[in-house]
Design an enzyme around this catalytic site. Sequence first.
Site, PDB file in Angstrom:
ATOM      1  N   THR B 155       0.821  -1.214   0.000  1.00 36.51           N
ATOM      2  CA  THR B 155       0.000   0.000   0.000  1.00 36.51           C
ATOM      3  C   THR B 155       0.858   1.268   0.000  1.00 36.51           C
ATOM      4  OG1 THR B 155      -1.737  -1.168   1.147  1.00 36.51           O
ATOM      5  CG2 THR B 155      -1.763   1.224   1.338  1.00 36.51           C
ATOM      6  N   GLY B 194       2.830  -2.587   8.129  1.00 40.62           N
ATOM      7  CA  GLY B 194       3.047  -3.111   9.468  1.00 40.62           C
ATOM      8  C   GLY B 194       4.467  -3.614   9.649  1.00 40.62           C
ATOM      9  N   GLU B 462      -7.442  -6.288   3.379  1.00 39.38           N
ATOM     10  CA  GLU B 462      -7.684  -7.544   2.632  1.00 39.38           C
ATOM     11  C   GLU B 462      -8.949  -7.416   1.798  1.00 39.38           C
ATOM     12  OE1 GLU B 462      -5.149  -8.977   2.808  1.00 39.38           O
ATOM     13  OE2 GLU B 462      -4.329  -8.626   4.794  1.00 39.38           O
TER      14      GLU B 462
END
Lengths: 704, 704
Positions: B155, B194, B462
């Site tokens: 992303t 993350g 997701e």
Amino acid sequence: MADESSPPDWVRALKPAGPQGSEILKQERAASNVNVDQLTSFLFGKEALDRKRDVLKILQGEPIFEKSQDYFEGRFEKFERALGRAKKLRQLTVKHNWSQEESRVANDLISEPLPYGLHEGMYLKTLRDQGTPEQHEKFLKPAEAYQHIGCYAQTELGHGSNVRGLETLAIWNKEDQTFTIHSPHLTSSKWWIGSLGKTANHASVMAQLIIDGKPYGPHPFVVQIRDLKTHKLLPNVYAGDIGPKFGYNTMDNGFLLFNKVKIPHGNMLARYSAVDPKTNKYIKPSSPTLVYGTLTWVRSTIVLQSGSVLARGVTIATRYLAVRRQFQDRDAPEWQKGENQTLNYTMVQIRLLPLLATCFALHYTGKGMMALYEANQKKMSASKRSVGQEQTIRGAGPEETQSGSDLLADLHGTSCGLKSLCSHTAVEGLEMCRRAMGGHGYSAFSGVGHWFLDYAPTATWEGDNYMLTQQVARYLLKSARTVLKGNEPNNDTTEILAYYLKRQDVGAAFDILGKDEDIVAAYAWRSAYFTFEALKQRDELKQSWNSLLVQFWKLSRAHSQYLVVKNFYETIHSNEISQELDPETLALQHKLFRLYSLYTLESESSEFFTSSACTVAQIRLARTRAVMQLLEEIRPHAIRLVDSWDFPDWQLNSSLGRYDGKVYEDMFYRASELNPLNKVMADPYPDSAVLFKGRENPQLKGKL
Amino acid sequence: MADESSPPDWVRALKPAGPQGSEILKQERAASNVNVDQLTSFLFGKEALDRKRDVLKILQGEPIFEKSQDYFEGRFEKFERALGRAKKLRQLTVKHNWSQEESRVANDLISEPLPYGLHEGMYLKTLRDQGTPEQHEKFLKPAEAYQHIGCYAQTELGHGSNVRGLETLAIWNKEDQTFTIHSPHLTSSKWWIGSLGKTANHASVMAQLIIDGKPYGPHPFVVQIRDLKTHKLLPNVYAGDIGPKFGYNTMDNGFLLFNKVKIPHGNMLARYSAVDPKTNKYIKPSSPTLVYGTLTWVRSTIVLQSGSVLARGVTIATRYLAVRRQFQDRDAPEWQKGENQTLNYTMVQIRLLPLLATCFALHYTGKGMMALYEANQKKMSASKRSVGQEQTIRGAGPEETQSGSDLLADLHGTSCGLKSLCSHTAVEGLEMCRRAMGGHGYSAFSGVGHWFLDYAPTATWEGDNYMLTQQVARYLLKSARTVLKGNEPNNDTTEILAYYLKRQDVGAAFDILGKDEDIVAAYAWRSAYFTFEALKQRDELKQSWNSLLVQFWKLSRAHSQYLVVKNFYETIHSNEISQELDPETLALQHKLFRLYSLYTLESESSEFFTSSACTVAQIRLARTRAVMQLLEEIRPHAIRLVDSWDFPDWQLNSSLGRYDGKVYEDMFYRASELNPLNKVMADPYPDSAVLFKGRENPQLKGKL
């Protein structure tokens, strides 16, 4: 130790991929003819806008109100800073001799709960309303001078909605003419009390008055809890902060327990009821009528604010989703390929634009509610109605206590229903805005998350939103009984009920897609239908109250939605609006009215079917045609419409909601340059006991 | 400096007003015959329960996992502690040679995202799935040894759902056989990644492959970003933590930019596609079929977890609302007066008990989804289907890309629809639980707020829950076209569509209140009806895709609710359940099935009317009779039913959800003894520049 705290030059040189957010918002604004200034003035009034500009300028000049670190701080630092802000705000209020309205505006702009909040909002008010002239002298004066800082200690660990169940005792000692304030159980600890945790040195304590072993219900007592000099807890008082919360962490909500603390007779607030020290008898309030006054005012304020509360989220989301581009429109011709603004997708529009319409609906309803309240106050003071205790109406008292005047009952029912609906709508709407922004909505820098968290308790306090619906149902059932008896309608509620009764054998035929007044009538019909349904369950079929609570809740929602639609309708058909807005801007208000009411109608369609207020075909057309077409017509004006809510960037404190559209630049700036976590370097390996290089954490020492 | 940190003896002696929470829960448990152990075993399997006990014991022995300060910490401390926990967890995994399943259980029990999460979840997986044997040697081995700590950098600031729009470039340099990784714009900064912010020293970077100026779409490249020794950023790499979020603050989601960083040819993960260094040509994946594999697995996991995620909130709320007593039942006879458990009010039951039923519905659906996935994997490996890039299906790619095998398409459609519905249901349900608890639900000690905040992004990642519904609609439209062509049904979806087609002229007559299988059939009918409706809009009326998004979203919800109802129905009619549960416990499962499906049916009633799956009278009866009666029948078993979800108190970390019912004692203990704010004393006066006595805050110095 420094990691990557400051961006190198090659990073500073980067720009977002074009078109730039700033260009996009400029184009958006150029493509709409909504007259923002006119609309803003209509919403808030010129005077209020000037006031806001003036106050804003002063606040912006004070470094303690600078917001750039707000999102990074933990509970402890948040509260510490908020206490500093509260002090500074008080200093400014004195310095500039601000009116109550100016202080309110300052609080709005600061946009976080501050530790003096309940001193100002509730302690002073309780003293003023319920104190005698002597008590004003003794307690109100030092409180107004901030020598006493107080709180309003009602809710307990074990009792919230049910005020009559409060456990704290105030036992009258005739021997020495004192009261003993005592907490008999752990559950009698006061809890959630704003400004109590760290700040207050006084409390207005709601406690069960006991005379000669006999209980007289909860009454307010002023109790000093901390030393005025050392700020230490007084003997046999135990108080503190209740800990972190979902939001509202700038406030020191507190707990408070008493171990047989004696206070003088004069500390019972005695304007309405008292203990006669000579006879040791209870002096009843001059009239047993419940006060609808204060709580009705508080609820009306919640209704009034709900539009702006929601508009804040809608402003941020609308601006961001206009700047955000993602995917191509799959039906667009080849030469038009290029990413589409997310605001152009109907799935985004259906989540956002009805909420935009809702902001106006709630705002106009709030204004209507306030007007009703003020009209009522006038009539009240004209008829010199006396007032008494107000606590019982927070929850659901017995049906029989609702026998005040019709005027009061109407005001009470309306304010309960609207408080429940409007605050619920704003809470839900804010979270909807956050989610509509996708991933970035989850960042603290969106500015919506914390706003939602701070606002969320509004759904619970001043009457839990579900509990309140019993009050509304009770009022409607009572009105329906009056109408059934053949009494002449004397207000709007009885009118719509009487109309329904007259027409029920003929049926309804509302042209909801053709005539606006028929939309209002359809909402009225649905409300009346479900009122008589509920009445039948209760009075004829003798259903238990508990078994009807879900129906009552739905009924309250139905009736309150009717009130919102009616207020919106009346506003856009008022003389005032047609004088203040140009025809295009007004026409758009009209579309927003239709969007709010048809979208809501469709969302609640099963009730409109069931009550025969509409046909299945009408609902289908509303859904597939009218609403979709309204989205398309309103879309080009979305940016200007949110601009009209006039939130300064300083107030929003949002990367995504910036007026200038520099969304990505601001996200990046905050992450890279303001983030304290980027000032340290981690040691990432599992076998190393070092976490951040060069920093020892005593909390974690020896645990790895 | 100490204020009121430790309670005096008279406070310690206090107990809650009776009856005690512990007594109440004992009585609740005594009054129901649900076999908790049996039901727990059926839900999770004996083996998993034993595993949980073992892992829990080990975790409880480690001081770093002790949770008492978790709710008080700010972002900085939260992350620091989480890094410590991640390290300890890794140490334990090595020490006890834990399997993947055991590590997963440990993570579940710890219940917060940890900084190695994306290293373990995505970096290792990407290397394994997409690396060649040489790359496994070079990258996977050191990563498995935690010498490399990686993240999955897909992303970007400007692109999330639309993976094909990623801006980061990987330009092939034929001169020296390297790739140049470059971030051309600010919006090309990787974002939300993350484990990247502070922890990772490697990243698997999705970047647009460019050969000879021609783009080949996003591909994965391994890039080292920090020095393995010093952990400093490498030259021309700029990375850091993106700042605080709504939740998930124990994770270091990060940003990442590259300034023309060269990496060797071998760093492009080359199992499926590659650049041939000899010819400088792109080597295509062996099959162009999209991978449904990984993402389908991830989504299936989300579906499987959603039941437990929600059950956690439902457990807490149910226990608390059984202990909480407020008001008297107004219809109770005088001799029964005494406060009523809030769980006895129908307005509380209607919010909570359908959610309790939903937990089971989601859990069984998740198990069904996993079984489908595994069956598919078997068939896949049997038929040796090859795999390729997966990125395009996160968002809404063109209709035409959906031409994989029917099996895959069915699995894909099902997993998209259920991921969207189930995670949405869990998010909404958790917030509903929090609010149902009224005031105390707002305290951090409720344990529900932070859980909601951490879980909330599941609705976005997701595959955004709204975006995904386009995939479902696409699949259903495609299936409907097949059926219309007269092809024989080859799976459940085509079967229900074919059945509808056959019956549509005769109409439906489902006995939803009498027969369970008719409830399932009514859900199927509604799904099929809206599928053909949408197909007509798209294929006959040639409506634009964008104009149909709202319909598609509703269609996806309708179809996914059908799947949930069907899975629940099949589970309670399975041989397995009738062997494992005694008749009473099974009968209650049956009631929960009816509650879930009739309550949901009533909530969506307008769609059931419109599609003629039910009559208005049936819906009315479902609402006023069936659902209300089911609430009454299930209520006595509520505590045992939530007990069967088997959450240890250690995991819940909740005052309100304690197994022993000592709700108030625990609230008070945490507030009075654990709260750091109660260790300092405030100076409350507006004119004093001191905030906390004896403490200087450099941040605020000079600002007052």
